[in-house]
Write an enzyme that holds these catalytic residues in place. Structure first.
Site, short mmCIF file in Angstrom:
data_model
loop_
_atom_site.label_atom_id
_atom_site.label_comp_id
_atom_site.label_asym_id
_atom_site.label_seq_id
_atom_site.Cartn_x
_atom_site.Cartn_y
_atom_site.Cartn_z
N ARG A 231 1.06 -1.20 -0.06
CA ARG A 231 -0.05 0.01 0.15
C ARG A 231 0.88 1.10 -0.08
O ARG A 231 2.02 1.24 0.57
CB ARG A 231 -0.86 0.07 1.43
CG ARG A 231 -2.04 -0.83 1.33
CD ARG A 231 -2.99 -0.62 0.35
NE ARG A 231 -4.24 -1.58 0.39
CZ ARG A 231 -4.27 -2.52 -0.41
NH1 ARG A 231 -3.41 -2.69 -1.28
NH2 ARG A 231 -5.47 -3.40 -0.41
N GLU A 260 -3.94 7.15 -4.56
CA GLU A 260 -4.35 6.94 -5.76
C GLU A 260 -5.80 7.42 -6.33
O GLU A 260 -6.41 7.57 -5.37
CB GLU A 260 -4.51 5.34 -5.70
CG GLU A 260 -3.04 4.56 -5.42
CD GLU A 260 -3.10 3.04 -5.18
OE1 GLU A 260 -4.14 2.59 -5.42
OE2 GLU A 260 -2.09 2.53 -4.75
N HIS A 278 -1.74 0.11 -9.87
CA HIS A 278 -2.06 -0.96 -8.68
C HIS A 278 -2.69 -2.07 -9.58
O HIS A 278 -4.10 -2.35 -9.30
CB HIS A 278 -3.30 -0.16 -7.89
CG HIS A 278 -3.46 -1.04 -6.76
ND1 HIS A 278 -3.69 -0.41 -5.46
CD2 HIS A 278 -3.59 -2.26 -6.26
CE1 HIS A 278 -4.04 -1.16 -4.56
NE2 HIS A 278 -3.95 -2.30 -5.03
P1 NAP Z 1 -0.51 -11.71 5.21
O1 NAP Z 1 -0.53 -12.98 4.88
O2 NAP Z 1 -1.45 -11.02 6.46
O3 NAP Z 1 0.90 -10.77 5.53
C1 NAP Z 1 1.23 -9.74 6.24
C2 NAP Z 1 2.60 -9.79 6.51
O4 NAP Z 1 3.09 -8.51 6.85
C3 NAP Z 1 2.96 -10.66 7.58
O5 NAP Z 1 4.27 -11.38 7.52
C4 NAP Z 1 2.90 -9.70 8.94
O6 NAP Z 1 3.67 -10.26 9.95
C5 NAP Z 1 3.66 -8.60 8.21
N1 NAP Z 1 3.32 -7.12 8.91
C6 NAP Z 1 2.10 -6.77 9.45
N2 NAP Z 1 2.16 -5.74 10.05
C7 NAP Z 1 3.57 -5.45 10.06
C8 NAP Z 1 4.24 -4.30 10.63
N3 NAP Z 1 3.87 -3.41 11.25
N4 NAP Z 1 5.70 -4.30 10.73
C9 NAP Z 1 6.40 -5.23 9.87
N5 NAP Z 1 5.77 -6.56 9.28
C10 NAP Z 1 4.37 -6.42 9.54
O7 NAP Z 1 -1.08 -10.63 4.08
P2 NAP Z 1 -0.76 -11.10 2.62
O8 NAP Z 1 -1.85 -11.98 1.98
O9 NAP Z 1 0.69 -11.32 2.17
O10 NAP Z 1 -0.98 -9.59 1.82
C11 NAP Z 1 -0.26 -8.66 2.16
C12 NAP Z 1 -0.70 -7.31 1.73
O11 NAP Z 1 -0.26 -7.01 0.19
C13 NAP Z 1 -2.22 -7.11 1.90
O12 NAP Z 1 -2.69 -6.46 3.08
C14 NAP Z 1 -2.29 -5.62 0.85
O13 NAP Z 1 -2.27 -4.41 1.40
C15 NAP Z 1 -1.02 -6.05 -0.32
N6 NAP Z 1 -1.60 -6.40 -1.52
C16 NAP Z 1 -1.50 -5.52 -2.63
C17 NAP Z 1 -1.91 -6.12 -3.71
C18 NAP Z 1 -1.69 -5.30 -5.21
O14 NAP Z 1 -2.38 -5.50 -6.07
N7 NAP Z 1 -0.65 -4.41 -4.99
C19 NAP Z 1 -2.46 -7.07 -4.08
C20 NAP Z 1 -2.86 -8.04 -2.96
C21 NAP Z 1 -2.44 -7.55 -1.73
P3 NAP Z 1 3.59 -9.96 11.55
O15 NAP Z 1 2.08 -9.87 11.75
O16 NAP Z 1 4.36 -10.88 11.93
O17 NAP Z 1 4.25 -8.45 11.78
C1 8YV Z 2 -7.06 -5.45 -5.54
C2 8YV Z 2 -5.27 -5.43 -3.75
O1 8YV Z 2 -6.64 -5.00 -6.74
O2 8YV Z 2 -5.90 -7.66 -2.69
C3 8YV Z 2 -5.55 -6.45 -2.44
O3 8YV Z 2 -5.26 -6.03 -1.50
O4 8YV Z 2 -4.66 -4.43 -3.49
C4 8YV Z 2 -5.59 -5.80 -5.09
O5 8YV Z 2 -5.69 -7.20 -5.03
C5 8YV Z 2 -7.90 -4.41 -4.84
O6 8YV Z 2 -8.01 -4.87 -3.54
C6 8YV Z 2 -9.01 -4.14 -5.48
O7 8YV Z 2 -9.54 -2.89 -5.31
#
Ligand code: NAP
Ligand code: 8YV
Length: 321
Positions: A231, A260, A278
């Site tokens: 994010r 964004e 994104h």
């Molecule tokens: P997840 O399985 O919950 O993993 C999150 C990781 O972040 C965990 O390892 C957690 O470990 C760590 N974390 C959380 N808070 C933290 C902090 N304050 N300091 C350091 N580490 C921290 O989540 P995920 O499914 O991998 O998804 C992660 C994120 O990716 C989503 O929440 C979303 O914001 C982003 N995302 C972006 C896109 C895109 O299109 N760009 C798509 C999908 C997801 P600890 O709890 O041990 O700290």
């Molecule tokens: C999506 C994302 O594009 O899963 C997330 O956290 O950032 C993306 O996969 C988004 O949530 C759709 O608005």
């Protein structure tokens, strides 16, 4: 009678038609006067379907007194106050796991594209500058390099696994140490100092706001590359832009931004930066799986009160059966 559902923001035709089969759908994109809509229909809305970007504004949630479930199309749900929802007995669901592979692929695509200056070299050729051997300047290899991952969760772990084919040395920072062979750093700044590439893949929200600050950016340094696929809020964007402009940071690959769809204009001319709108999960296949899971959570809830993928804040009130 079909339950009334508020659909926040846009969606795909497939998801819309699946929702319309089971629900009376009210689309925010077609509501001219939200205030009047909430006054007239707020009581009737039992479910919300939304996405990670639009979430659900607290002032709208407050005017849906009979709301029972919020289904988010996206794994990140920082735009929804899940604690406040849970306190009201509202179940929030999201779409974990189904997007791990494509989001990880996007991170690696950015890593490769930035280090090999893909867009610069493409522009070089299109501009007719390829006149013979040795024209384009050499670039950096990612083979065997040190990669730090901030957030080793579902997606971070997938990125680490996929990077093994490039023989990268993986290290990570999270609040809680994981049981993995990757090297753990309990201080982000130390991780940034030791790696060539830092990939950010934590959730957004207050707990991670500006974790990647000036000190971390400078620790990564003039030969370092920052990839942010999490994010925009996790990185101090002003500091990032300043460091890229004056060479205190080497390069960046960014899929997400603080405000964004607004992108800092100063980044546009830079050829050591790749900017994406994104699109981490934006493939036909993954978006289909995300849409199907978004609908599945709603349909299960209104069929037998269970859901497939509640967010952790709602684990205690959600039945997963
Ligand atoms: P997840 O399985 O919950 O993993 C999150 C990781 O972040 C965990 O390892 C957690 O470990 C760590 N974390 C959380 N808070 C933290 C902090 N304050 N300091 C350091 N580490 C921290 O989540 P995920 O499914 O991998 O998804 C992660 C994120 O990716 C989503 O929440 C979303 O914001 C982003 N995302 C972006 C896109 C895109 O299109 N760009 C798509 C999908 C997801 P600890 O709890 O041990 O700290
Ligand atoms: C999506 C994302 O594009 O899963 C997330 O956290 O950032 C993306 O996969 C988004 O949530 C759709 O608005």
């Amino acid at each position: 009678m079909k339950p009334d559902l508020l659909l926040v923001g846009g969606t795909t035709p497939r998801t819309l038609s699946a929702l319309e089969e089971r629900f009376t759908v009210h689309r925010t994109t077609e509501i001219a006067d939200m205030d009047a809509f909430l006054a007239e229909k707020g009581d009737a809305i039992l479910g919300v379907a939304t996405n990670g970007h639009d979430g659900l504004a607290p002032e709208v949630m407050a005017r849906l007194p009979n709301l029972e479930i919020i289904s988010c199309y996206g794994v990140g749900y920082d735009a929804i106050d899940a604690k406040a929802a849970a306190a009201r007995g509202i179940v929030v669901t999201h779409t974990p796991d189904v997007l791990n592979a494509d989001v990880a692929n996007t991170a690696i695509m950015l890593l490769l594209a930035v280090s090999r200056r893909l867009l610069r070299d493409d522009a070089f050729l299109r501009a007719g500058k390829w006149t013979g051997f040795g024209g384009a300047p050499l670039t950096d290899s990612i083979e065997g390099r040190k990669v730090g991952i901030l957030g080793l969760g579902r997606i971070g772990e997938t990125i680490a696994h996929k990077l093994s084919v490039f023989n990268c040395e993986i290290a990570y920072h999270t609040r809680t140490r994981r049981d993995t062979p990757y090297r753990y750093y309990d201080r982000l700044v130390d991780l940034a100092r030791d790696v060539d590439y830092l990939i950010v893949i934590t959730p957004g929200g207050a707990a991670t706001r500006k974790l990647v600050n000036r000190e971390v950016i400078e620790a990564l340094g003039p030969n370092g590359t920052l990839i942010n696929i999490a994010r925009g809020s996790v990185v101090d964007e002003k500091e990032l832009v300043a460091a890229l402009l004056d060479g205190r940071l080497g390069a960046a690959g960014l899929d997400v931004f603080e405000d964004e769809p607004h992108v800092p204009q100063a980044l546009l001319p830079l050829d050591n930066v790749i900017l994406l709108p994104h699109v981490g999960s934006a493939t036909v296949e993954t978006r289909r799986a995300m849409g199907d899971l978004t609908v599945e959570n709603l349909v299960r809830y209104f069929t037998d009160g269970t859901v497939t993928s509640p967010v952790p804040e709602c684990a205690a009130i959600a039945k997963t059966g």
